[in-house]
Design a protein around this motif. Structure first.
Motif, PDB file in Angstrom:
ATOM      1  N   SER A 129       0.831  -1.186   0.000  1.00  0.00           N
ATOM      2  CA  SER A 129       0.000   0.000   0.000  1.00  0.00           C
ATOM      3  C   SER A 129       0.877   1.253   0.000  1.00  0.00           C
ATOM      4  N   GLU A 130       0.253   2.394  -0.238  1.00  0.00           N
ATOM      5  CA  GLU A 130       0.983   3.660  -0.202  1.00  0.00           C
ATOM      6  C   GLU A 130       1.570   3.917   1.183  1.00  0.00           C
ATOM      7  N   LEU A 131       0.836   3.499   2.209  1.00  0.00           N
ATOM      8  CA  LEU A 131       1.335   3.666   3.574  1.00  0.00           C
ATOM      9  C   LEU A 131       2.595   2.841   3.802  1.00  0.00           C
ATOM     10  N   GLU A 132       2.591   1.585   3.327  1.00  0.00           N
ATOM     11  CA  GLU A 132       3.785   0.757   3.530  1.00  0.00           C
ATOM     12  C   GLU A 132       4.968   1.350   2.775  1.00  0.00           C
ATOM     13  N   THR A 133       4.756   1.859   1.586  1.00  0.00           N
ATOM     14  CA  THR A 133       5.839   2.477   0.825  1.00  0.00           C
ATOM     15  C   THR A 133       6.448   3.646   1.591  1.00  0.00           C
ATOM     16  N   ALA A 134       5.587   4.475   2.187  1.00  0.00           N
ATOM     17  CA  ALA A 134       6.082   5.615   2.964  1.00  0.00           C
ATOM     18  C   ALA A 134       6.865   5.155   4.183  1.00  0.00           C
ATOM     19  N   LEU A 135       6.375   4.123   4.859  1.00  0.00           N
ATOM     20  CA  LEU A 135       7.068   3.618   6.044  1.00  0.00           C
ATOM     21  C   LEU A 135       8.405   2.975   5.683  1.00  0.00           C
ATOM     22  N   LYS A 136       8.464   2.309   4.539  1.00  0.00           N
ATOM     23  CA  LYS A 136       9.733   1.742   4.076  1.00  0.00           C
ATOM     24  C   LYS A 136      10.761   2.846   3.851  1.00  0.00           C
ATOM     25  N   SER A 137      10.310   3.975   3.313  1.00  0.00           N
ATOM     26  CA  SER A 137      11.214   5.098   3.087  1.00  0.00           C
ATOM     27  C   SER A 137      11.754   5.645   4.408  1.00  0.00           C
ATOM     28  N   LEU A 138      10.873   5.793   5.397  1.00  0.00           N
ATOM     29  CA  LEU A 138      11.304   6.268   6.711  1.00  0.00           C
ATOM     30  C   LEU A 138      12.265   5.276   7.372  1.00  0.00           C
ATOM     31  N   LYS A 139      11.991   3.994   7.169  1.00  0.00           N
ATOM     32  CA  LYS A 139      12.854   2.959   7.726  1.00  0.00           C
ATOM     33  C   LYS A 139      14.241   3.018   7.105  1.00  0.00           C
ATOM     34  N   ALA A 140      14.303   3.186   5.791  1.00  0.00           N
ATOM     35  CA  ALA A 140      15.587   3.269   5.094  1.00  0.00           C
ATOM     36  C   ALA A 140      16.389   4.474   5.574  1.00  0.00           C
ATOM     37  N   GLU A 141      15.711   5.600   5.781  1.00  0.00           N
ATOM     38  CA  GLU A 141      16.388   6.792   6.277  1.00  0.00           C
ATOM     39  C   GLU A 141      16.968   6.551   7.665  1.00  0.00           C
ATOM     40  N   ALA A 142      16.223   5.882   8.513  1.00  0.00           N
ATOM     41  CA  ALA A 142      16.682   5.633   9.878  1.00  0.00           C
ATOM     42  C   ALA A 142      17.833   4.629   9.912  1.00  0.00           C
ATOM     43  N   MET A 143      17.797   3.648   9.006  1.00  0.00           N
ATOM     44  CA  MET A 143      18.829   2.614   8.996  1.00  0.00           C
ATOM     45  C   MET A 143      20.152   3.121   8.439  1.00  0.00           C
ATOM     46  N   GLY A 144      20.080   4.144   7.554  1.00  0.00           N
ATOM     47  CA  GLY A 144      21.320   4.693   6.991  1.00  0.00           C
ATOM     48  C   GLY A 144      21.946   3.773   5.956  1.00  0.00           C
ATOM     49  N   PRO A 145      23.265   3.760   5.854  1.00  0.00           N
ATOM     50  CA  PRO A 145      24.174   4.367   6.836  1.00  0.00           C
ATOM     51  C   PRO A 145      24.347   5.863   6.645  1.00  0.00           C
ATOM     52  N   PRO A 146      24.674   6.560   7.771  1.00  0.00           N
ATOM     53  CA  PRO A 146      24.861   5.996   9.120  1.00  0.00           C
ATOM     54  C   PRO A 146      23.519   5.768   9.809  1.00  0.00           C
ATOM     55  N   LEU A 147      23.506   4.887  10.797  1.00  0.00           N
ATOM     56  CA  LEU A 147      22.309   4.604  11.574  1.00  0.00           C
ATOM     57  C   LEU A 147      21.906   5.841  12.367  1.00  0.00           C
ATOM     58  N   ASP A 148      20.649   6.253  12.208  1.00  0.00           N
ATOM     59  CA  ASP A 148      20.132   7.409  12.935  1.00  0.00           C
ATOM     60  C   ASP A 148      19.504   6.925  14.238  1.00  0.00           C
TER      61      ASP A 148
END
Length: 218
Positions: A110-129
């Protein structure tokens, strides 16, 4: 104490409470776990949940204690899935006060999962936020992987409390047990030891709404 939702009589399809049913183990139907929880005054957070599960997350509170706000007249469904009728319940306000919240079920692709995947990728980095708000949200989000699955878990209306839920005996709204064990549990709960006493009502989760209502009012 009754089953009214926010003071609205007859709204028995929603609940002010959240329940935790213990899991049965070998040669035990869940009673031993309930005794352990009541003895230490804590539902421990053992597993990580949500979008941070399985990751090298920077915050240990991806581990959560889990409860359900399934309407009390339908607790029998949860008993069937858990194979246990033993547990305890709290008002949802207690969970909120300890940082708990409802689980957000997001559909796969879903569009929501796509947005959450993007936020997850940003947090994972690198570097890890390590201070990203994602880690606050992640433990409360589950992705529903397939609508064709034979088991859809969102019906459980799950709540999670990061880091576990500590409580005083007076904060327990009611205890859950098979009806034939109520007298014994009530006797034990009234004199738990170390000055503790659990005076909460005891109900059988397989009862119907009317019997639950009568027991809790009594």
């Amino acid at each position: 104490m009754g089953l009214t939702y926010r003071g609205r009589a007859g709204w028995d399809d929603v609940s002010d409470y959240a329940v935790h049913l213990t899991r049965p183990e070998e040669n035990d139907d869940g009673l031993s776990q309930l005794v352990s929880i009541l003895s230490v005054g804590e539902i421990r957070a053992v597993r990580a949940f949500g979008l941070g599960a399985g990751l090298d997350a920077p915050r240990a509170d991806q581990r959560c204690a889990c409860l359900s706000e399934i309407p009390l007249g339908y607790l029998g469904r949860l008993v069937d899935q858990r194979n246990s009728a033993w547990g305890l319940a709290f008002r949802q306000s207690k969970l909120l006060a300890h940082g708990g919240g409802r689980v957000w079920y997001v559909d796969e692709d879903s569009e929501l999962e796509t947005a959450l995947k993007s936020l997850k990728a940003e947090a994972m980095g690198p570097p890890l936020d390590q201070v990203s708000p994602f880690w606050t949200v992640s433990r409360f989000v589950d992705v529903v992987r397939s609508r064709d699955s034979t088991y859809q878990f969102e019906w459980e209306r799950e709540w999670r409390v990061p880091g576990g839920l500590q409580f005083e005996p007076s904060e327990v709204a009611f205890l859950l047990a098979p009806e034939e064990f109520h007298d014994g549990l009530a006797l034990a709960a009234s004199n738990w030891g170390d000055g503790q006493s659990y005076d909460a009502p005891i109900v059988d989760p397989t009862w119907g709404v009317q019997k639950l209502e009568a027991a809790m009012r009594q």
